[in-house]
Write a protein that holds these residues in place. Structure first.
Motif, PDB file in Angstrom:
ATOM      1  N   UNK A  51     -20.336 -58.957  24.995  1.00  0.00           N
ATOM      2  CA  UNK A  51     -19.452 -59.191  23.852  1.00  0.00           C
ATOM      3  C   UNK A  51     -19.270 -57.991  22.946  1.00  0.00           C
ATOM      4  N   UNK A  52     -19.321 -56.783  23.524  1.00  0.00           N
ATOM      5  CA  UNK A  52     -19.207 -55.584  22.675  1.00  0.00           C
ATOM      6  C   UNK A  52     -17.841 -55.484  21.999  1.00  0.00           C
ATOM      7  N   UNK A  53     -16.782 -55.580  22.813  1.00  0.00           N
ATOM      8  CA  UNK A  53     -15.433 -55.370  22.265  1.00  0.00           C
ATOM      9  C   UNK A  53     -15.124 -56.430  21.208  1.00  0.00           C
ATOM     10  N   UNK A  54     -15.438 -57.692  21.502  1.00  0.00           N
ATOM     11  CA  UNK A  54     -15.165 -58.769  20.536  1.00  0.00           C
ATOM     12  C   UNK A  54     -15.933 -58.519  19.240  1.00  0.00           C
ATOM     13  N   UNK A  55     -17.165 -58.050  19.347  1.00  0.00           N
ATOM     14  CA  UNK A  55     -17.971 -57.795  18.140  1.00  0.00           C
ATOM     15  C   UNK A  55     -17.383 -56.664  17.312  1.00  0.00           C
ATOM     16  N   UNK A  56     -16.965 -55.593  17.987  1.00  0.00           N
ATOM     17  CA  UNK A  56     -16.391 -54.449  17.259  1.00  0.00           C
ATOM     18  C   UNK A  56     -15.100 -54.870  16.567  1.00  0.00           C
ATOM     19  N   UNK A  57     -14.239 -55.570  17.305  1.00  0.00           N
ATOM     20  CA  UNK A  57     -12.931 -55.929  16.727  1.00  0.00           C
ATOM     21  C   UNK A  57     -13.088 -56.917  15.574  1.00  0.00           C
TER      22      UNK A  57
END
Ligand code: ATR
Length: 291
Positions: A51-57
């Motif tokens: 869930x890296x991208x979702x967390x960053x966004x």
């Protein structure tokens, strides 16, 4: 009477990783912020492995201004960024993100942090030196362009798996051919076949994590060789212990940690913090852990 800034009103940053609880970055950036009189909030953000991208966004869309990225997300951060510095492009990995409107700006400050620690803090120029880089993984690649920009007399990349050293040397050739930096002789080698002595030896392998030493001939050391390990701990790494036995000057990666953070702070805030007192304090903290 003006209200004091709260975390709702100041610019917000995070270090995002998994795990991230051990990260010293919040303490380092709090010190930089105090020293430069910048009001900001810096926290740890644990992202799920998938869930890296979702967390960053989600962080950015909630008003976050930037992030440091640590294990295991530096490659995903590279893919996510829509503008990259040349050194991040060569590294193929990003450890610093800055959110400017729709732009996700990605930098890699690890290599310049290493160079600034060697040149600025250790007072050891890389220019014209015989330089040995041990390892050909992400840590070595991350340092490639900043090291070449210092114009060593030569760069030998030595790795347990020769093919990976050759790949990194080929990357260096194409970087130089593109004009990103001046030409430096670059060679690939296995660890055991190294034959000459070096002025500076940088251990970018992960051997120190396992209390291991890359199997190099000790003839690579000469009196006053600078032996640098990107890792740090309460005690010298096995590599630095070996280097010290053979007359080398030794330096661990604590300064690299501080300098990569200073460069990220500069990227976000436009101000370069002073690092020497913080580095001395972190060193003292490590010594205290020993007692
Ligand atoms: P990182 O992103 O930290 O560089 P990596 O991509 O897994 O991690 O790369 C680890 C590097 O350390 C590699 O160069 C690896 O050598 P191989 O390419 O032959 O695997 C090197 N390495 C790890 N353990 C080592 C050891 N005990 N001795 C020598 N080299 C080692």
């Amino acid at each position: 009477m003006s209200a004091s800034p709260t975390s709702a009103t100041v610019d917000r940053y995070v270090v995002i990783g998994n795990p991230v609880a051990h990260s010293k970055s919040p303490a380092i950036h709090a010190r930089f912020a105090a020293q430069t009189a910048q009001a900001l909030d810096y926290q740890r953000l644990l992202a799920p492995l998938d869930g890296f991208v979702a967390s960053v966004l989600a962080f950015r869309d909630g008003g976050g201004k930037g992030a440091n990225v640590t294990v295991p997300f530096k490659l995903e951060a590279f893919t996510l960024a829509n503008r990259l510095t040349p050194r991040a492009q060569v590294a193929g990995a990003v450890n610093t993100l800055r959110f400017d409107g729709g732009e996700i700006f990605g930098d890699n400050t690890d290599g310049i942090g290493l160079v600034n620690d060697i040149v600025g803090n250790a007072g050891c120029s890389l220019h014209g030196k015989r330089l040995l880089l041990l390892g050909a993984g992400g840590a070595a690649r991350g340092a490639l362009l900043p090291l070449l920009e210092q114009m060593p007399a030569e760069l030998v990349i030595a790795n347990r798996t020769l093919a990976k050293a050759q790949e990194l040397a080929t990357l260096a050739q194409s970087v130089m051919a593109s004009g990103a930096c001046a030409n430096v002789p670059v060679l690939a080698s296995t660890l055991s076949e190294l034959q000459q002595t070096f002025d500076i030896i940088i251990n970018a392998t992960s051997a120190s994590l396992h209390d291991d030493v890359p199997p190099i001939p000790v003839s690579v050391f000469q009196p006053k060789t600078l032996a640098y390990d990107m890792m740090y701990g309460t005690r010298p790494t096995a590599f630095l212990q070996l280097a010290a036995l053979h007359g080398a000057d030794c330096r661990d990666g604590l300064g690299m940690l501080v300098e990569q953070a200073a460069e990220a702070f500069l990227c976000w805030r436009g101000v370069r913090p002073e690092t020497s007192q913080l580095l001395a304090d972190l060193r003292a903290d490590l010594q205290k852990e020993l007692t």
